[in-house]
Motif scaffolding. Structure first.
Motif: not given
Lengths: 375, 353
Positions: A270-291
């Protein structure tokens, strides 16, 4: 009251407007709450109910009494009739606001959803048990009830009360607010809120990183990230990538298995659909985005992150409905700056994001539930 | 590349299917990444490949995304209709954007697949639903789309239910009288067929009405499980009414991939046809699961061109039973649907007022 309501605890006599006036911190009310606290702490109850018990311990109430004791110029008096609408899905949330209203000497009607949780049922059972020991005196002008939201009971309770407190989503609050209050009544609302973490970790913090991660994970796991105060985004303030990685590695150990894989997967997409990029995937997904991406959609098992080295820029990145900043390493000056540039209403240490305090969401609830009388 | 119309939908082996379907899926991944910005963002943001060399590697979207986002690969002006899921009123519904090409392909594929079971001649058709269900194009329900799609298989369409979903005995009796002892086609949603048709006819005393009737039904077993009706009971009771020779086929499908349905064979197994495929993924790791292992169902189809729904991870749980070797004679992966992923408990300051 009519039959289309369910009374879980308290008395139907609550509507009687002529009940005796009780002043704040009256010994009978302190006694009820202390007994409640003791029963919760000693009995076989869930962690959220134990937390409520801890919060209401007698020594705490005494400390509040001391803090708000009357002086030659000012004293606290009850508002009178209070109507609280609370979501039922945060176990005990209604109990926090109700207990302060009760402590302040008010008559109180608490509306909860009909679909009460097992924790709520246990709590109501306990209310009734302690109330019986006072022959129904303790709760004879309190009522915990449920009614169909389409009935006219919101109207009746709103006409009855002198103070209305609404907890819920923006949509629910807007719906209830269509029921206007009499001119002489006051209102306080607690709508949808959003919370984040600001972390400032340095080399010297590496030895304690596991403890910090455990505390942070607790904030994230509790209520599956769905509470107003649950962190949903992490802003790294002057923290190296190496330390960020160490932190997430440590968090992973405490978070594993807490979120369904489907949730972390869906949330990250969902967050990637707005342009975020996955940093890491595990028990949590961590995504990067500028805001911060915050459009009100409830996501579970995902945290967004970005770096920021200027504290005033951090404040400007926050959404308007910001509530809590759980943090590590923020100086007093940084907090002042963030208070100035954002809508933050509470800072807390990691692991304490979900700990209720009487100062909540920018409001002193003891003051809200009472009148300050100038002498 | 072989045209889909030339393929026998239930008799394509794994090797042939891979040679045909996988390039189609890769093409769709490319097409949607060029025409749907959000889809391209997801591929980019999650590091998914544009070209897969195995079915397992085809990127897949979480089904719930279609409830949260309008994902479209066509201009608004080219939207022919928007399908919505049949979720209950309190749920957010999926939105599936169709242009004319995709809508038409859905129907054609569905007809090609099911007519390979029913034969080419169109049979008299009884639809266990209410008339007028399919009229509203702007908010087209999954039920409406299903009824409309299936209706191409039959003739003399007769709607068995009134507006209030009670049996329309006049129409039903006319249909029975006209086609008694003949081979007819019946379609309806599983629960509705049971509740509003089979049970009602059973109570009335109707028995052995037709010869070689074919019933297709879909929509899931949840409501019938609540009534303790399993597939076996459903079939045996329905055969009492329709006749012992009745062929009864449940099928599994969803609004997100209408057209690529998974039909139950004579041995009670759901099959992936040549036009679609299925992967079971371990629900804790999302890695492909072994035969027999329970997991989340991923569905793939060559149909969706107007929205990026050619590969979707559903929230249904299932189990792969085998591939290309079902004793019914049909090829393809065959599987069973077990239920839904447990709902994540809604807790927090969202509310239930």
């Amino acid at each position: 009251m009519s039959s289309n309501i369910t009374l879980f605890a308290g008395s139907q006599k609550v509507e009687d407007r002529s009940s005796a006036v009780i002043m704040p911190f009256d010994s009978s009310r302190v006694l009820f709450l202390s007994q409640l606290s003791e029963a919760l702490l000693q009995g076989n109850y869930s962690a959220p109910l134990k937390a409520l018990g801890f919060w209401l311990r007698e020594s705490q109430i005494k400390a509040w009494k001391e803090e708000y004791k009357p002086n030659d110029h000012l004293l606290l008096a009850p508002i009178g009739r209070v109507f609280i609408v609370s979501p039922s899905n945060v176990e005990g949330l209604f109990a926090y606001s109700w207990s302060l209203s009760y402590l302040m000497g008010n008559q109180t009607i608490v509306r909860v959803s009909a679909a009460i949780t097992s924790d709520q049922k246990k709590l109501f059972d306990l209310f009734n048990l302690i109330d019986e020991q006072t022959n129904g005196e303790a709760l004879n002008n309190q009522a915990f009830l449920s009614y169909d939201k389409h009935s006219d009971w919101t109207r009746k309770c709103s006409d009855w009360c002198q103070f209305r407190m609404l907890w819920g989503s923006d949509q629910s609050i807007e719906d209830i607010r269509r029921v206007t209050l009499p001119a002489q009544s006051q209102e306080r609302v607690f709508p949808d809120r959003y919370s984040i973490s600001v972390l400032h970790l340095e080399e010297q913090d590496i030895p304690i990183i596991s403890g910090l991660a455990e505390s942070f994970a607790r904030d994230v796991i509790t209520f599956q990230q769905q509470a107003c105060a649950s962190p949903k985004w992490v802003i790294w303030y002057r923290t190296s990538k190496k330390i960020q990685t160490l932190f997430w590695d440590a968090v992973e150990k405490f978070i594993v298995g807490s979120f369904a894989k489907n949730e972390t997967f869906m949330s990250a997409q969902y967050l990637c659909a707005f342009g975020a990029e996955v940093e890491r995937v595990g028990g949590l997904s961590i995504v990067n985005y500028r805001e911060i991406i915050n459009d009100g959609v409830a996501l579970r098992g995902v945290l967004g992150q970005f770096d920021q080295s200027c504290i005033s820029e951090i404040g400007r990145a926050f959404p308007q409905n910001l509530q809590s900043i759980s943090h590590y390493g923020l100086s007093h000056e940084s907090k002042l700056e963030l208070s100035k540039t954002s809508q933050v209403s509470q800072f807390c240490r990691l692991g304490e994001a979900l700990t209720f305090t009487k100062n909540w969401d920018g409001v002193d609830l003891i003051t809200v539930f009472s009148r300050k009388v100038r002498l | 590349m072989q045209d889909w119309t030339e393929i026998n939908p239930l008799h394509l082996s794994r090797v042939e299917k891979k040679a045909w379907l996988l390039p189609q899926l890769n093409q769709l991944t490319q097409l949607h990444s060029e025409n749907c910005e959000r889809y391209a963002n997801i591929l980019n943001g999650t590091g998914l490949p544009l070209v897969a060399s195995e079915f397992d590697d085809v990127p897949y979207l979480a089904a719930r995304l279609f409830k949260l986002l309008r994902l479209s690969s066509v201009e608004e002006g080219d939207v022919f209709k928007t399908l919505t899921s049949s979720g209950t009123t309190s749920q957010v519904k999926s939105q599936i954007v169709l242009d004319k090409q995709t809508a038409s392909l859905q129907t054609k594929v569905l007809v090609k697949l099911l007519s390979s079971i029913t034969g080419k001649s169109r049979r008299p058709m009884l639809l266990v639903d209410r008339q007028g269900l399919t009229n509203d194009k702007s908010g087209f329900s999954a039920r409406g789309a299903g009824v409309q799609g299936l209706s191409f298989l039959g003739r003399d369409h007769t709607y068995a239910l009134n507006e209030d979903l009670t049996p329309n005995w006049e129409r039903i009796d006319q249909f029975i009288e006209k086609y008694k002892g003949q081979s007819v086609l019946i379609f309806g949603f599983t629960f509705m067929v049971w509740q509003y048709f089979v049970t009602e006819l059973l109570n009335r005393g109707d028995r052995s009405l037709f010869d070689n009737a074919i019933l297709f039904h879909s929509g899931g077993w949840k409501k019938l499980q609540d009534k303790a009706v399993d597939n076996h009971t459903f079939k045996s009771t329905t055969r009492e009414i329709l006749g012992e020779s009745a062929a009864i086929h449940n099928f599994y499908g969803m609004v997100e991939q209408i057209g690529s349905v998974f039909v139950e064979c004579s041995h009670g197994h759901l099959h992936a046809s040549a036009y679609s495929d299925i992967i079971i993924r371990n629900q804790n790791t999302l890695e492909p699961a072994a035969f027999g292992e329970q997991g989340q169902i991923q569905v793939m189809s060559f149909i969706p061109r107007s929205y990026p729904g050619h590969s979707i991870l559903t929230e249904d749980l299932g189990r792969l039973l085998g591939e290309d070797d079902c004793s019914c004679g049909w090829k393809g992966c065959y599987f069973e649907v077990i239920g839904r992923l447990p709902k994540t408990e809604i807790r927090g300051c969202s509310d239930v007022f």
